[in-house]
Design an enzyme around this catalytic site. Sequence first.
Site: not given
Ligand SMILES: NC(=O)c1ccc[n+]([C@@H]2O[C@H](COP(=O)([O-])OP(=O)(O)OC[C@H]3O[C@@H](n4cnc5c(N)ncnc54)[C@H](O)[C@@H]3O)[C@@H](O)[C@H]2O)c1
Ligand SMILES: [Zn+2]
Length: 364
Positions: A248, A237, A264, A227, A121, A143, A252, A241, A185, A245
Amino acid sequence: MRQVPVNTRDGSYRVLIGRGLLTQAGRLLRELLPGPTAIVVSDTTVARTHGGRLIEALKAAGYGVRLLEVPPGEPSKSLAQADWLYAALADAQADRATPLLALGGGVVSDLAGFVSATWMRGMPFAILPTTTEADLDASLGGKTAVNHSAGKNLIGAFHQPRLVIIDVDCLATLPDRDYAAGLAESVKHAMIADRGFFEWQIANHRHIGQRDPQTLEALIERNCSIKAEVVAGDEREAGPRMVLNLGHTVGHAFEAEMEYELRHGECVALGILAASLIAAHRGTFPSTGHERLVVLLQAYGLPTRLPRPVTVEAVLARLAHDKKVRGGRRNFVLPTAIGEVQIVGDVQDAEIAHAAESLQPIGG
Ligand SMILES: NC(=O)c1ccc[n+]([C@@H]2O[C@H](COP(=O)([O-])OP(=O)(O)OC[C@H]3O[C@@H](n4cnc5c(N)ncnc54)[C@H](O)[C@@H]3O)[C@@H](O)[C@H]2O)c1
Ligand SMILES: [Zn+2]
């Protein structure tokens, strides 16, 4: 070192931004997260490039360390991967006091965050983001989620981190395409809240593209502030908030329809353009604003068209499904000016279809 405070009903925490912070992470975390052992969740790519420095710093601060690596990429945001992590936590005898640290991009922080929210939890959680996407967006706001075959992020929890440590030096190793994707973003945040920041990004796009550390610190700080301001008081949300989106909804749908072959952030860029086109077509957003948006996205090397044709009917079907899963609501965030948005409940399929048509590849 720059600091951005984040205040939510579920607790307040700081985002620390600076160079070389990974090597100080043990000391920075120790004050907030006691415990003999820290669990580090990362992906294999990030663990190889940056894991060593973090683990060394944690050990120097007196932590025992257990590193758990998942494969890189969106498919790791799954219940199956969460289940594997639960088993590893059981094996490490992790309890409600054991700190769990996410080192990586948004995939790692969403997955590790979800696991830390649900294991016993809730266990204390901190994020050390390593991508632009995670620095500018995913690390902040609480989130957490994994994906389901019915849609992205459908299984999740709100769970605020205790600390976010952004070492801008980590971005030096990020592949160009991932680096650019996360900048979408930043375009989103400026579109929502700050025209001056939007123009600052256009003026500084070269420094940003060259990953100049000082420019990056300023860029990340402003994104986190925007943010944090939006999230404060609405971390679940229910209201304001929702503006986050922007881009998005259609984004999406593109992301799923392209079977995650686009990043993304690339889909968010296209989604913001779709929202802008819908608003411009309605006459509620000036076409000069739309043109300015295209300028910034192109300056960042982000796509302004789909790389291959996507059937408009398929996009509409995704959105209809999304609407059903999310309780029959389809609120659209549309720009009214650069730095200003409104939430609109009456966007018609025909308007979305028109925007999606305009984003098809030339000749596609
Ligand atoms: N929780 C939230 O509020 C929120 C907000 C925005 C996005 N997201 C989520 O985030 C995800 C996308 O995140 P992302 O774009 O960071 O993707 P990711 O975590 O898959 O990273 C992208 C790629 O870069 C590589 N990588 C990461 N850091 C590196 C570094 N410093 N050097 C070399 N390689 C590196 C990773 O191994 C991966 O292959 C999506 O699933 C999205 O839904 C969540
Ligand atoms: Zn996003």
